[in-house]
Design an enzyme around this catalytic site. Sequence first.
Site, PDB file in Angstrom:
ATOM      1  N   GLY A 118      -3.175  -2.112   2.042  1.00 42.13           N
ATOM      2  CA  GLY A 118      -3.775  -2.914   0.948  1.00 42.13           C
ATOM      3  C   GLY A 118      -3.869  -4.370   1.804  1.00 42.13           C
ATOM      4  O   GLY A 118      -4.349  -4.569   2.878  1.00 42.13           O
ATOM      5  N   ASP A 125      -2.102   6.217 -10.268  1.00 45.95           N
ATOM      6  CA  ASP A 125      -1.413   4.894 -10.280  1.00 45.95           C
ATOM      7  C   ASP A 125       0.236   5.294 -10.183  1.00 45.95           C
ATOM      8  O   ASP A 125       0.824   6.079 -10.847  1.00 45.95           O
ATOM      9  CB  ASP A 125      -1.651   4.124 -11.842  1.00 45.95           C
ATOM     10  CG  ASP A 125      -0.936   2.997 -11.922  1.00 45.95           C
ATOM     11  OD1 ASP A 125       0.283   2.567 -11.071  1.00 45.95           O
ATOM     12  OD2 ASP A 125      -1.397   1.982 -12.692  1.00 45.95           O
ATOM     13  N   ILE A 126       0.874   4.415  -9.181  1.00 50.88           N
ATOM     14  CA  ILE A 126       2.212   4.870  -8.902  1.00 50.88           C
ATOM     15  C   ILE A 126       3.202   4.653  -9.980  1.00 50.88           C
ATOM     16  O   ILE A 126       4.304   5.366 -10.336  1.00 50.88           O
ATOM     17  CB  ILE A 126       2.734   4.160  -7.826  1.00 50.88           C
ATOM     18  CG1 ILE A 126       3.873   5.212  -7.160  1.00 50.88           C
ATOM     19  CG2 ILE A 126       3.134   2.773  -7.826  1.00 50.88           C
ATOM     20  CD1 ILE A 126       4.172   4.867  -5.377  1.00 50.88           C
ATOM     21  N   ASP A 164       3.037  -3.873  -5.507  1.00 48.00           N
ATOM     22  CA  ASP A 164       4.550  -4.912  -6.192  1.00 48.00           C
ATOM     23  C   ASP A 164       3.970  -5.373  -7.390  1.00 48.00           C
ATOM     24  O   ASP A 164       4.891  -5.330  -8.232  1.00 48.00           O
ATOM     25  CB  ASP A 164       4.405  -5.836  -5.065  1.00 48.00           C
ATOM     26  CG  ASP A 164       5.908  -6.580  -4.981  1.00 48.00           C
ATOM     27  OD1 ASP A 164       6.712  -6.193  -5.607  1.00 48.00           O
ATOM     28  OD2 ASP A 164       5.977  -7.383  -3.954  1.00 48.00           O
TER      29      ASP A 164
HETATM   30  P1  ADP Z   1       0.611  -3.809   1.397  1.00 51.58           P
HETATM   31  O1  ADP Z   1       0.858  -5.347   1.211  1.00 51.58           O
HETATM   32  O2  ADP Z   1       1.913  -3.179   1.855  1.00 51.58           O
HETATM   33  O3  ADP Z   1      -0.593  -3.663   2.156  1.00 51.58           O
HETATM   34  P2  ADP Z   1      -0.719  -3.335  -1.145  1.00 51.58           P
HETATM   35  O4  ADP Z   1       0.170  -3.216  -2.689  1.00 51.58           O
HETATM   36  O5  ADP Z   1      -1.600  -4.547  -0.989  1.00 51.58           O
HETATM   37  O6  ADP Z   1       0.495  -3.283  -0.092  1.00 51.58           O
HETATM   38  O7  ADP Z   1      -1.329  -2.056  -0.939  1.00 51.58           O
HETATM   39  C1  ADP Z   1      -1.010  -0.934  -0.527  1.00 51.58           C
HETATM   40  C2  ADP Z   1      -1.719   0.374  -1.176  1.00 51.58           C
HETATM   41  O8  ADP Z   1      -1.662   0.841  -2.457  1.00 51.58           O
HETATM   42  C3  ADP Z   1      -3.390   0.127  -1.039  1.00 51.58           C
HETATM   43  O9  ADP Z   1      -4.018   1.275  -0.769  1.00 51.58           O
HETATM   44  C4  ADP Z   1      -3.694  -0.121  -2.712  1.00 51.58           C
HETATM   45  O10 ADP Z   1      -4.894   0.235  -3.115  1.00 51.58           O
HETATM   46  C5  ADP Z   1      -2.596   0.708  -3.320  1.00 51.58           C
HETATM   47  N1  ADP Z   1      -2.517   0.488  -4.564  1.00 51.58           N
HETATM   48  C6  ADP Z   1      -2.450  -0.924  -5.352  1.00 51.58           C
HETATM   49  N2  ADP Z   1      -2.057  -0.516  -6.626  1.00 51.58           N
HETATM   50  C7  ADP Z   1      -1.635   0.604  -6.866  1.00 51.58           C
HETATM   51  C8  ADP Z   1      -1.001   1.283  -7.937  1.00 51.58           C
HETATM   52  N3  ADP Z   1      -0.818   0.996  -9.196  1.00 51.58           N
HETATM   53  N4  ADP Z   1      -0.827   2.646  -7.489  1.00 51.58           N
HETATM   54  C9  ADP Z   1      -0.854   3.270  -6.302  1.00 51.58           C
HETATM   55  N5  ADP Z   1      -1.394   2.533  -5.321  1.00 51.58           N
HETATM   56  C10 ADP Z   1      -1.820   1.015  -5.656  1.00 51.58           C
END
Ligand code: ADP
Length: 180
Positions: free
Chosen positions: A123, A9-10, A33
């Site tokens: 995502g 998790d980022i 986000d």
């Molecule tokens: P976008 O709108 O640019 O596609 P998203 O947030 O929907 O961005 O998804 C981008 C990537 O981040 C996806 O692979 C998703 O599974 C991943 N993701 C979602 N939540 C987290 C998190 N808390 N930490 C890291 N990666 C995440």
Amino acid sequence: MRITLVRGDITDQEVDAVVNAANSSLLGGGGVDGAIHDRGGPAILAACKALRRTGYVDGLPTGQAVATTGGDLPAKWVIHTVGPVYSPPLDRTDFLRSCYRETLRVAADLGVRTIAFPAVSAGVYGWPVADAARQAVLGIRQAAPSSVEEVRFVLFNEEVFDAFRKALDDGGGVRVSPDA
Ligand code: ADP
């Protein structure tokens, strides 16, 4: 600069800056986000609203990047970047590479040494994961040398982690960390 991969998790990352896959409104959304704003608290949204009142009245354009405080996150900074929506037959790949280049440029201006990226556009924006990983690696490699010592890709699930590992397979000096 070394590139590392972590499954996790980022918002947990202890780095100087984490990257938000934002939308151009800068006012929050789902996915990464939502997680960044939830964990980082109201200071991040307040800083984004301030940006909308000043240099970014119409929002942040696709492929660009801007920094705010990291609020309550372990990271000092959040660098927001807007990935392209996957929309063939348009070729929007340079916008995706630009997210990584521009984010690293902003990071360098801040003197950032360690930075964590999610898989931008992979995502809700619908970019196929294998190509999102390839464009990410290309974008990072196009960036100018700077203060940044570690670029850490933080991937949320195994499919995305494996895609990034494949994209990095031919790169030297890559360290893959154990699952976070
Ligand atoms: P976008 O709108 O640019 O596609 P998203 O947030 O929907 O961005 O998804 C981008 C990537 O981040 C996806 O692979 C998703 O599974 C991943 N993701 C979602 N939540 C987290 C998190 N808390 N930490 C890291 N990666 C995440």
